[in-house]
Motif scaffolding. Structure first.
Motif, mmCIF file in Angstrom:
data_model
loop_
_atom_site.group_PDB
_atom_site.id
_atom_site.type_symbol
_atom_site.label_atom_id
_atom_site.label_comp_id
_atom_site.label_asym_id
_atom_site.label_seq_id
_atom_site.Cartn_x
_atom_site.Cartn_y
_atom_site.Cartn_z
ATOM 1 N N LEU A 1 0.841 -1.195 0.000
ATOM 2 C CA LEU A 1 0.000 0.000 0.000
ATOM 3 C C LEU A 1 0.882 1.253 0.000
ATOM 4 O O LEU A 1 1.754 1.408 0.857
ATOM 5 N N TRP A 2 0.629 2.124 -1.012
ATOM 6 C CA TRP A 2 1.297 3.429 -1.077
ATOM 7 C C TRP A 2 0.262 4.530 -0.919
ATOM 8 O O TRP A 2 -0.839 4.435 -1.471
ATOM 9 N N ILE A 3 0.604 5.557 -0.167
ATOM 10 C CA ILE A 3 -0.208 6.767 -0.062
ATOM 11 C C ILE A 3 0.655 7.940 -0.524
ATOM 12 O O ILE A 3 1.717 8.218 0.073
ATOM 13 N N ASN A 4 0.199 8.586 -1.598
ATOM 14 C CA ASN A 4 0.938 9.732 -2.165
ATOM 15 C C ASN A 4 2.414 9.400 -2.400
ATOM 16 O O ASN A 4 3.322 10.179 -2.072
ATOM 17 N N GLY A 5 2.658 8.208 -2.913
ATOM 18 C CA GLY A 5 4.002 7.799 -3.285
ATOM 19 C C GLY A 5 4.808 7.185 -2.177
ATOM 20 O O GLY A 5 5.891 6.639 -2.423
ATOM 21 N N ASP A 6 4.343 7.253 -0.923
ATOM 22 C CA ASP A 6 5.084 6.679 0.198
ATOM 23 C C ASP A 6 4.536 5.283 0.512
ATOM 24 O O ASP A 6 3.312 5.087 0.606
ATOM 25 N N LEU A 7 5.448 4.295 0.672
ATOM 26 C CA LEU A 7 5.043 2.935 1.036
ATOM 27 C C LEU A 7 4.558 2.948 2.483
ATOM 28 O O LEU A 7 5.342 3.181 3.409
ATOM 29 N N LEU A 8 3.262 2.708 2.667
ATOM 30 C CA LEU A 8 2.663 2.802 3.997
ATOM 31 C C LEU A 8 2.574 1.443 4.689
ATOM 32 O O LEU A 8 2.736 1.344 5.900
ATOM 33 N N ALA A 9 2.294 0.380 3.941
ATOM 34 C CA ALA A 9 2.108 -0.931 4.577
ATOM 35 C C ALA A 9 2.395 -2.033 3.571
ATOM 36 O O ALA A 9 2.258 -1.848 2.359
ATOM 37 N N GLU A 10 2.793 -3.193 4.113
ATOM 38 C CA GLU A 10 3.027 -4.378 3.283
ATOM 39 C C GLU A 10 2.539 -5.590 4.060
ATOM 40 O O GLU A 10 2.918 -5.795 5.221
ATOM 41 N N ASN A 11 1.704 -6.377 3.424
ATOM 42 C CA ASN A 11 1.117 -7.570 4.058
ATOM 43 C C ASN A 11 1.573 -8.790 3.272
ATOM 44 O O ASN A 11 1.228 -8.958 2.102
ATOM 45 N N GLY A 12 2.380 -9.667 3.900
ATOM 46 C CA GLY A 12 2.958 -10.775 3.164
ATOM 47 C C GLY A 12 4.001 -10.274 2.196
ATOM 48 O O GLY A 12 4.653 -9.244 2.407
ATOM 49 N N LYS A 13 4.154 -10.998 1.088
ATOM 50 C CA LYS A 13 5.107 -10.590 0.060
ATOM 51 C C LYS A 13 4.433 -10.661 -1.292
ATOM 52 O O LYS A 13 3.982 -11.725 -1.725
ATOM 53 N N VAL A 14 4.349 -9.514 -1.975
ATOM 54 C CA VAL A 14 3.752 -9.450 -3.302
ATOM 55 C C VAL A 14 4.765 -9.969 -4.313
ATOM 56 O O VAL A 14 5.945 -9.593 -4.271
ATOM 57 N N ALA A 15 4.301 -10.833 -5.220
ATOM 58 C CA ALA A 15 5.184 -11.375 -6.251
ATOM 59 C C ALA A 15 4.365 -11.684 -7.491
ATOM 60 O O ALA A 15 3.131 -11.779 -7.445
ATOM 61 N N SER A 16 5.088 -11.855 -8.593
ATOM 62 C CA SER A 16 4.426 -12.141 -9.868
ATOM 63 C C SER A 16 4.413 -13.629 -10.188
ATOM 64 O O SER A 16 4.049 -14.014 -11.295
ATOM 65 N N ASN A 17 4.824 -14.470 -9.224
ATOM 66 C CA ASN A 17 4.812 -15.913 -9.458
ATOM 67 C C ASN A 17 4.518 -16.626 -8.147
ATOM 68 O O ASN A 17 4.643 -16.055 -7.053
ATOM 69 N N ASN A 18 4.177 -17.889 -8.277
ATOM 70 C CA ASN A 18 3.751 -18.689 -7.125
ATOM 71 C C ASN A 18 4.906 -19.026 -6.197
ATOM 72 O O ASN A 18 4.706 -19.276 -5.008
ATOM 73 N N GLU A 19 6.138 -19.042 -6.720
ATOM 74 C CA GLU A 19 7.280 -19.446 -5.913
ATOM 75 C C GLU A 19 7.676 -18.374 -4.907
ATOM 76 O O GLU A 19 8.118 -18.681 -3.788
ATOM 77 N N GLU A 20 7.530 -17.109 -5.254
ATOM 78 C CA GLU A 20 8.035 -16.030 -4.402
ATOM 79 C C GLU A 20 6.965 -15.424 -3.496
ATOM 80 O O GLU A 20 7.284 -14.769 -2.503
ATOM 81 N N ILE A 21 5.699 -15.617 -3.817
ATOM 82 C CA ILE A 21 4.635 -14.971 -3.050
ATOM 83 C C ILE A 21 4.559 -15.533 -1.638
ATOM 84 O O ILE A 21 4.777 -16.723 -1.402
ATOM 85 N N ILE A 22 4.264 -14.657 -0.680
ATOM 86 C CA ILE A 22 3.981 -15.066 0.702
ATOM 87 C C ILE A 22 2.614 -14.480 1.056
ATOM 88 O O ILE A 22 2.486 -13.272 1.289
ATOM 89 N N PRO A 23 1.555 -15.303 1.071
ATOM 90 C CA PRO A 23 0.215 -14.772 1.353
ATOM 91 C C PRO A 23 0.063 -14.407 2.825
ATOM 92 O O PRO A 23 0.787 -14.909 3.689
ATOM 93 N N SER A 24 -0.894 -13.548 3.103
ATOM 94 C CA SER A 24 -1.165 -13.148 4.480
ATOM 95 C C SER A 24 -2.605 -12.662 4.571
ATOM 96 O O SER A 24 -3.206 -12.290 3.561
ATOM 97 N N ARG A 25 -3.164 -12.687 5.783
ATOM 98 C CA ARG A 25 -4.518 -12.166 5.990
ATOM 99 C C ARG A 25 -4.552 -11.443 7.330
ATOM 100 O O ARG A 25 -4.369 -12.041 8.386
ATOM 101 N N LYS A 26 -4.780 -10.143 7.265
ATOM 102 C CA LYS A 26 -4.840 -9.334 8.474
ATOM 103 C C LYS A 26 -5.810 -8.186 8.260
ATOM 104 O O LYS A 26 -6.014 -7.732 7.137
ATOM 105 N N THR A 27 -6.395 -7.743 9.367
ATOM 106 C CA THR A 27 -7.146 -6.497 9.361
ATOM 107 C C THR A 27 -6.261 -5.448 10.034
ATOM 108 O O THR A 27 -5.954 -5.563 11.226
ATOM 109 N N THR A 28 -5.827 -4.476 9.257
ATOM 110 C CA THR A 28 -4.868 -3.495 9.783
ATOM 111 C C THR A 28 -5.349 -2.073 9.511
ATOM 112 O O THR A 28 -6.034 -1.812 8.518
ATOM 113 N N THR A 29 -4.985 -1.154 10.405
ATOM 114 C CA THR A 29 -5.283 0.272 10.245
ATOM 115 C C THR A 29 -3.949 1.032 10.198
ATOM 116 O O THR A 29 -3.082 0.822 11.059
#
Length: 733
Positions: A127-155
């Motif tokens: 998540l970016w707000i006005n160009g600044d990286l505000l939050a990251e949940n798990g690891k975003v990737a373009s393939n199944n090998e690198e992705i790390i899924p996650s599930r959270k409710t965060t503010t």
């Protein structure tokens, strides 16, 4: 709980449901990636960033790329929504893949401190707000090998001084069926978001704790009353609901309690918790209403639920998340069946059935609402906490009411036992007095019985002596009757004589008693002057005397003697003349003219056979003649006047002459066969049935016909008594 309370709860739930379904037109809505909130006061409320966001499929785009305009034209996706429903360049988008969402918020608020809440996004995101990286949940990737899924409710909180707030959200999903943002993203000023978060956290933990207390309370009730299995299953049901609430709710309980738990395990626990809730709900209803629920259906449902749990355990989320629709179908069918069971219980007036059905109905509405909301079919508030609260209250009331009744019954038994113990001494005295009184009465009765017993012994001795005397007399009478039987058989024509003159004949003769009132007779008269034996006239007779047994037997002896006199001595061969003379002899011998009262006599059929002329003459007194020619039975009725008895008018016996043909068969008989009572309705056999048997079997050998008649008579009579002597004679010419 009265009817008014039930209706009030139902109306309340329906009111919440329909109120939550209403659309609030004052809420801002994003259009083509832009959300204009310049006229909205963020310090008053928190808004949902719902609407059309920019959507870039299979591209992970950073804010820097947007500033440098290195971005191709986008399509738009609904938030909340899943990208499985989208198409790009006329091809469907898969649920597994990666994408970038972008939204620009136009804001003129004086506030510069904001908060944004992402409710349970089940995929990895940045998540970016006005160009600044505000939050990251798990690891975003373009393939199944690198992705790390996650599930959270965060503010997340941030400062924004400009009038335009840019939100860039990268998501990737290779681990489950659906990809996208499935819940609304909330946005507001920092203070409002913090207050809302604290209230939500407090409420969720309050509900979580309350559910645990209810579950533990009913587990303790089961420990105290292990025979009440409904307490156990209700406790396990609440435990499983509490578990599902902690795992899958839009709150931070999952993040706090299960912060380090693997995403795959969380997904499995989410599904298993729902199935366990369904399983224990079925067991709970089964324990309350055992008679109404089908054991077979219960077993099938249990097997299906346990199979689904096993399937979740042995497969990955990428596979078992495709069974969501199937799980909804199973749940719907099971809820409908349980509702049917509860309706049956209500009809049977089972205690607590109405409360159980009401609670099930309210819970089903809440689950249906939240399920449709989760699948983005409707956009409403979550009602499951309210539905659960009412369901738990109703079911707790039901179990408590049953336990209370059991306790009241126990108290009643205790009071009765105390009363019995207090009055035991008095009861013992009263009972002892009754026993002594009964003992005295028994002694008096015993003396009376002894006196009566002596009298009975004396009477038995007298009866034994009389019995011996009666047996002696009975034996003497029986011996006399048996001797009379031998005499009667001696005067009957010998079988060899009949066989010699009528080779094809049978005689079915069955006396009712030892001796018979029916008899048959045979005689011969030479009709030529040269005493040629070939010209003999043969006379065959079947007679039924008045009565049966000994009286009938006396009449048969008279009949034999009179026929011997008429035929053998007087050589009368015309059948009607034989009847006239026999009638006269019976009347004179029995002095019936003098007394005018005796009606003894006989019904008789007389056949005279002239083989030289191939003719038969017949005359009957009361009895007919049957003969069968070419398959047709012809009946020649006898006179209505029997032999003997005094009548005011003259008796007439008509002769009938028949030119017989070879193969003709003639039957003469008494009425004993046709008058026999029997069959399924206890009726007479009648001549009609006798005719049917004779026609059906007339071509068979005469000996076989006799056996058929005997069998038919036995089957018709069954276990009933024989009512008369039976005689049937058949002669084939």
């Amino acid at each position: 709980m009265n009817s008014f309370s039930k209706i009030s709860i139902l109306l309340f739930v329906l009111g919440v449901f329909f109120n939550s379904c209403s659309n609030d037109n004052d809420r801002p809505y994003a259009v083509n990636g832009i959300l204009n909130i310049t006229d909205y006061h963020l310090n008053q409320d928190i808004i949902k960033l719902d609407g059309k966001w920019e959507f870039y499929w299979n591209r992970l785009i950073s804010p820097e790329d947007f500033r440098k305009k290195k971005v191709e034209e986008s399509i738009y996706s609904n938030v909340p929504g899943i990208w499985n429903d989208l198409t790009e360049e006329n091809s469907s988008i898969s649920g597994q893949g990666f994408a970038t969402y972008r939204l620009q918020i136009y804001n003129q608020s004086s506030d510069s401190e904001f908060g944004i809440r992402l409710n349970r996004i089940n995929v990895a995101y940045k998540l970016w707000i006005n160009g600044d990286l505000l939050a990251e949940n798990g690891k975003v990737a373009s393939n199944n090998e690198e992705i790390i899924p996650s599930r959270k409710t965060t503010t997340h909180y941030f400062n924004a001084d400009s009038d335009i707030i840019e939100i860039v959200l990268q998501l990737s999903n290779f681990n489950q069926k659906n990809g996208g943002i499935e819940n609304s993203i909330l946005f507001g000023n920092e203070k409002k978001m913090q207050t809302s978060g604290k209230r939500g956290m407090a409420l969720n933990f309050f509900l979580f704790g309350l559910l645990l207390i209810v579950a533990i309370n009913h587990l303790i009730l089961y420990k105290l009353r292990s025979d009440v299995t409904s307490s156990l299953y209700f406790s396990l049901l609440i435990f499983s609901i509490t578990f599902s609430f902690a795992i899958s709710g839009n709150h931070n309980i999952t993040s706090i309690i299960f912060s380090d738990l693997d995403w795959n395990i969380l997904m499995k626990l989410d599904y298993i918790g729902d199935y366990l809730s369904l399983f224990f709900f079925l067991k709970y209803i089964s324990s309350l209403f055992k008679e109404e629920i089908s054991r077979l259906t219960n077993r099938i449902a249990t097997i299906v639920i346990l199979t689904m749990i096993l399937f979740v355990l042995i497969t990955s989320p990428a596979i078992f998340t495709y069974t969501v629709i199937l799980s909804y179908i199973i749940t719907s069918v099971l809820v409908l069946y349980i509702s049917f069971v509860l309706a049956k219980a209500i009809v049977s007036r089972k205690e607590g059935a109405k409360q159980a059905l009401l609670g099930t109905f309210i819970l089903a509405i809440a689950i249906l609402n939240d399920s449709l909301n989760n699948h983005l079919i409707i956009n409403t508030y979550y009602l499951l906490p309210y539905g659960l609260a009412i369901f738990i209250i109703l079911q707790s009331y039901l179990i408590s009411f049953r336990l209370s009744k059991a306790y009241q019954y126990s108290v009643q038994l205790t009071d009765e036992l105390d009363y019995f113990n207090e009055n035991l001494e008095k009861l013992v005295k009263d009972r002892t007095s009754q026993i002594e009184q009964q003992k005295e009465e028994l002694e008096v009765q015993s003396e009376s019985i002894l006196v009566a017993n002596d009298e009975i012994i004396k009477i038995n001795q007298i009866l034994e002596g009389q019995s011996v005397e009666i047996n002696k007399k009975n034996k003497a009478v029986t011996d006399s009757i048996n001797y009379a039987k031998r005499l009667q058989e001696a005067v009957m024509p010998e079988e060899t004589l009949l066989k010699e003159n009528f080779p094809n004949h049978f005689i079915f003769f069955r006396p009712k008693d030892i001796v018979s009132g029916d008899f048959y007779w045979y005689g011969e008269v030479d009709s030529s002057w040269d005493f040629d034996e070939s010209n003999k006239i043969k006379i065959i007779i079947a007679a039924d005397c008045t009565g049966h047994g000994v009286p009938g037997a006396f009449m048969t002896l008279l009949g034999h003697n009179f026929l011997h006199m008429i035929v053998n001595i007087q050589e009368v061969v015309d059948p009607e003349q034989i009847l006239y003379k026999l009638d006269q002899l019976v009347i004179e011998t029995l002095k019936q003219k003098e007394t005018g009262t005796m009606k003894d006599g006989m019904d008789i059929s007389v056949l005279t056979v002239d083989e030289d002329k191939k003719s038969i003459a017949f005359a009957g007194a009361g009895n007919p003649l049957f003969y069968i020619r070419d398959g047709e039975l012809i009946e020649i009725k006898g006179s209505n006047f029997g032999i003997g008895g005094v009548l005011r008018k003259e008796k007439i016996y008509l002769p009938h002459k028949i030119e017989y043909q070879e193969g003709d068969i003639f039957y003469i008989f008494s009425d004993g066969f046709s008058d026999q009572i029997g069959g399924p309705d206890g009726r007479k056999f009648y001549k009609r049935r006798l005719k049917e048997i004779l026609i059906e079997n007339h071509k068979k050998p005469v000996d076989e016909q006799k056996e058929i008649l005997n069998k038919a008579f036995e089957e018709w009579k069954g276990d009933k008594k024989q009512i008369d002597d039976v005689l049937v004679m058949g002669i084939r010419m």
